[in-house]
Design a protein around this motif. Structure first.
Motif, PDB file in Angstrom:
ATOM      1  N   UNK A   1     -11.451  -3.341   3.500  1.00 20.85           N
ATOM      2  CA  UNK A   1     -11.887  -3.214   4.891  1.00 20.85           C
ATOM      3  C   UNK A   1     -11.095  -2.160   5.652  1.00 20.85           C
ATOM      4  N   UNK A   2     -10.336  -1.343   4.944  1.00 24.22           N
ATOM      5  CA  UNK A   2      -9.518  -0.301   5.585  1.00 24.22           C
ATOM      6  C   UNK A   2     -10.068   1.069   5.208  1.00 24.22           C
ATOM      7  N   UNK A   3     -10.619   1.783   6.177  1.00 21.10           N
ATOM      8  CA  UNK A   3     -11.205   3.097   5.913  1.00 21.10           C
ATOM      9  C   UNK A   3     -10.169   4.067   5.353  1.00 21.10           C
ATOM     10  N   UNK A   4      -8.899   3.847   5.683  1.00 18.40           N
ATOM     11  CA  UNK A   4      -7.844   4.736   5.193  1.00 18.40           C
ATOM     12  C   UNK A   4      -7.741   4.710   3.666  1.00 18.40           C
ATOM     13  N   UNK A   5      -8.030   3.561   3.066  1.00 18.14           N
ATOM     14  CA  UNK A   5      -8.002   3.465   1.609  1.00 18.14           C
ATOM     15  C   UNK A   5      -9.085   4.349   1.001  1.00 18.14           C
ATOM     16  N   UNK A   6     -10.247   4.360   1.624  1.00 15.02           N
ATOM     17  CA  UNK A   6     -11.344   5.198   1.141  1.00 15.02           C
ATOM     18  C   UNK A   6     -11.017   6.681   1.344  1.00 15.02           C
ATOM     19  N   UNK A   7     -10.360   6.997   2.459  1.00 16.21           N
ATOM     20  CA  UNK A   7      -9.958   8.390   2.688  1.00 16.21           C
ATOM     21  C   UNK A   7      -8.963   8.858   1.630  1.00 16.21           C
ATOM     22  N   UNK A   8      -8.035   7.984   1.261  1.00 22.71           N
ATOM     23  CA  UNK A   8      -7.058   8.349   0.231  1.00 22.71           C
ATOM     24  C   UNK A   8      -7.748   8.615  -1.096  1.00 22.71           C
ATOM     25  N   UNK A   9      -8.649   7.699  -1.492  1.00 26.40           N
ATOM     26  CA  UNK A   9      -9.368   7.892  -2.749  1.00 26.40           C
ATOM     27  C   UNK A   9     -10.216   9.161  -2.693  1.00 26.40           C
ATOM     28  N   UNK A  10     -10.875   9.393  -1.564  1.00 25.92           N
ATOM     29  CA  UNK A  10     -11.678  10.605  -1.402  1.00 25.92           C
ATOM     30  C   UNK A  10     -10.833  11.859  -1.589  1.00 25.92           C
ATOM     31  N   UNK A  11      -9.637  11.871  -1.004  1.00 20.90           N
ATOM     32  CA  UNK A  11      -8.787  13.042  -1.137  1.00 20.90           C
ATOM     33  C   UNK A  11      -8.395  13.267  -2.594  1.00 20.90           C
ATOM     34  N   UNK A  12      -7.977  12.197  -3.275  1.00 24.11           N
ATOM     35  CA  UNK A  12      -7.559  12.332  -4.662  1.00 24.11           C
ATOM     36  C   UNK A  12      -8.727  12.824  -5.527  1.00 24.11           C
ATOM     37  N   UNK A  13      -9.925  12.318  -5.261  1.00 31.31           N
ATOM     38  CA  UNK A  13     -11.096  12.760  -6.014  1.00 31.31           C
ATOM     39  C   UNK A  13     -11.419  14.222  -5.722  1.00 31.31           C
TER      40      UNK A  13
ATOM     41  N   UNK B   1      -6.657   6.764  -9.867  1.00 30.42           N
ATOM     42  CA  UNK B   1      -6.486   5.349 -10.180  1.00 30.42           C
ATOM     43  C   UNK B   1      -5.757   4.634  -9.051  1.00 30.42           C
ATOM     44  N   UNK B   2      -4.821   5.331  -8.406  1.00 29.09           N
ATOM     45  CA  UNK B   2      -4.091   4.727  -7.287  1.00 29.09           C
ATOM     46  C   UNK B   2      -5.013   4.575  -6.081  1.00 29.09           C
ATOM     47  N   UNK B   3      -5.847   5.587  -5.842  1.00 30.47           N
ATOM     48  CA  UNK B   3      -6.819   5.475  -4.759  1.00 30.47           C
ATOM     49  C   UNK B   3      -7.753   4.299  -4.957  1.00 30.47           C
ATOM     50  N   UNK B   4      -8.182   4.077  -6.195  1.00 29.81           N
ATOM     51  CA  UNK B   4      -9.070   2.945  -6.488  1.00 29.81           C
ATOM     52  C   UNK B   4      -8.358   1.616  -6.265  1.00 29.81           C
TER      53      UNK B   4
ATOM     54  N   UNK C   1       0.818  -1.210   0.000  1.00 27.96           N
ATOM     55  CA  UNK C   1       0.000   0.000   0.000  1.00 27.96           C
ATOM     56  C   UNK C   1       0.851   1.258   0.000  1.00 27.96           C
ATOM     57  N   UNK C   2       1.912   1.248   0.775  1.00 22.59           N
ATOM     58  CA  UNK C   2       2.812   2.393   0.808  1.00 22.59           C
ATOM     59  C   UNK C   2       3.490   2.610  -0.537  1.00 22.59           C
ATOM     60  N   UNK C   3       3.798   1.522  -1.231  1.00 24.37           N
ATOM     61  CA  UNK C   3       4.414   1.657  -2.553  1.00 24.37           C
ATOM     62  C   UNK C   3       3.454   2.326  -3.537  1.00 24.37           C
ATOM     63  N   UNK C   4       2.172   2.007  -3.426  1.00 30.39           N
ATOM     64  CA  UNK C   4       1.181   2.673  -4.272  1.00 30.39           C
ATOM     65  C   UNK C   4       1.133   4.171  -3.969  1.00 30.39           C
ATOM     66  N   UNK C   5       1.134   4.513  -2.682  1.00 28.30           N
ATOM     67  CA  UNK C   5       1.102   5.920  -2.291  1.00 28.30           C
ATOM     68  C   UNK C   5       2.384   6.642  -2.708  1.00 28.30           C
ATOM     69  N   UNK C   6       3.497   5.928  -2.672  1.00 29.78           N
ATOM     70  CA  UNK C   6       4.760   6.509  -3.119  1.00 29.78           C
ATOM     71  C   UNK C   6       4.688   6.852  -4.603  1.00 29.78           C
ATOM     72  N   UNK C   7       4.053   5.987  -5.378  1.00 33.83           N
ATOM     73  CA  UNK C   7       3.882   6.263  -6.804  1.00 33.83           C
ATOM     74  C   UNK C   7       3.007   7.499  -7.013  1.00 33.83           C
ATOM     75  N   UNK C   8       1.963   7.635  -6.198  1.00 34.16           N
ATOM     76  CA  UNK C   8       1.096   8.815  -6.295  1.00 34.16           C
ATOM     77  C   UNK C   8       1.883  10.086  -6.009  1.00 34.16           C
TER      78      UNK C   8
END
Length: 259
Positions: free
Chosen positions: A138-150, A127-130, A106-113
């Motif tokens: 099941x991790x709310x943090x993933x939804x928060x990341x996608x929400x921020x990017x959107x 696309x990275x948030x998705x 997950x951190x590697x994906x965020x690093x790419x972003x």
């Protein structure tokens, strides 16, 4: 207070390991320091409660314990990006991208972003948030990341869908309703915004931010009298909240009465 991206509490790996059942995993947070992880957890909780000064202070304290702490650098980078401080964004994003620690998937994906945002701060990284949501449903943090990017890309309708999905798995849904309220305001959907803020108050009646947020709603719809009352309610709970906004609302209300 203006809605924020929030990357909340997660499990740590490396020297701090936590195994979870397949299909129910949360994104791992990597650090070699117990002290840094504890400060990071406190910082993310402060962000969830919209205590921004405390968040910045604690995140920087975590970096003193572990200067190569990817998520602490990443969160400070995106915080400064959100508030338009490009110099600070580039400082912390550069440290995160150049992190030497062995990162989780997950951190590697965020690093790419972050790398893409450093190249072009207008880059669309939803696309990275998705991918994060797909990998960690099941991790709310993933939804928060996608929400921020959107939200950064002004895809507010997409952000509403993301937050509604996040509500289904959130252990603490109050902050999600808070973000929903501001997202609805961005869509000029005042009816749903009011309902979301009211739900936040219902769930966390002792949290001053709930009344601060409802005050922002009243300001947006130009109901300055109720805005004043809401900001003062926040101030009654915690004197560090609301007074400046309350005085502004009172001045606007008084000016309307004089007309």
């Amino acid at each position: 207070m203006k809605k924020l991206f929030v990357l909340m509490l997660a499990v740590a790996i490396c020297s701090i390991a936590y195994n979870q059942p397949a299909g129910n995993r949360k994104m791992a947070v990597t650090t070699n320091s117990e002290a840094a992880k504890k400060l990071y957890d406190q910082a993310t909780t402060a962000m969830e409660d919209v205590q921004l000064g405390k968040f910045v202070e604690l995140a920087n304290e975590a970096l003193k314990e572990d200067p190569d702490f990817f998520m602490a650098n990443k969160n400070l980078a995106t915080y400064h990006m959100y508030f338009g401080n490009d110099q600070k964004f580039r400082e912390y994003a550069g440290k995160a991208v150049n992190c030497k620690a062995e990162l989780s998937e997950g951190e590697m994906l965020l690093k790419d972003a972050l790398r893409r945002l450093l190249d072009n701060k207008e880059a669309d990284v939803t696309d990275i948030g998705k991918k994060l949501v797909e990998k960690y449903p099941q991790d709310i943090n993933a939804y928060y990341s996608l929400n921020m990017f959107q939200s950064v890309n002004k895809d507010y309708e997409g952000a509403v869908k993301t937050l509604k999905s996040g509500l289904k798995i959130a252990e603490r849904p109050g902050p999600v309703y808070n973000m929903l309220g501001y997202t609805y305001l961005s869509l000029n959907d005042t009816e749903n915004a009011a309902a979301a803020f009211d739900k936040y108050i219902e769930m966390e009646p002792d949290n001053p931010n709930t009344y601060d947020s409802k005050g922002d709603y009243y300001m947006a719809v130009k109901d300055y009298t109720r805005a004043y009352e809401s900001f003062m309610k926040a101030n009654e709970i915690d004197s560090s909240w609301g007074m400046g906004k309350a005085l502004k609302a009172k001045a606007l209300s008084d000016s309307l009465l004089k007309k």
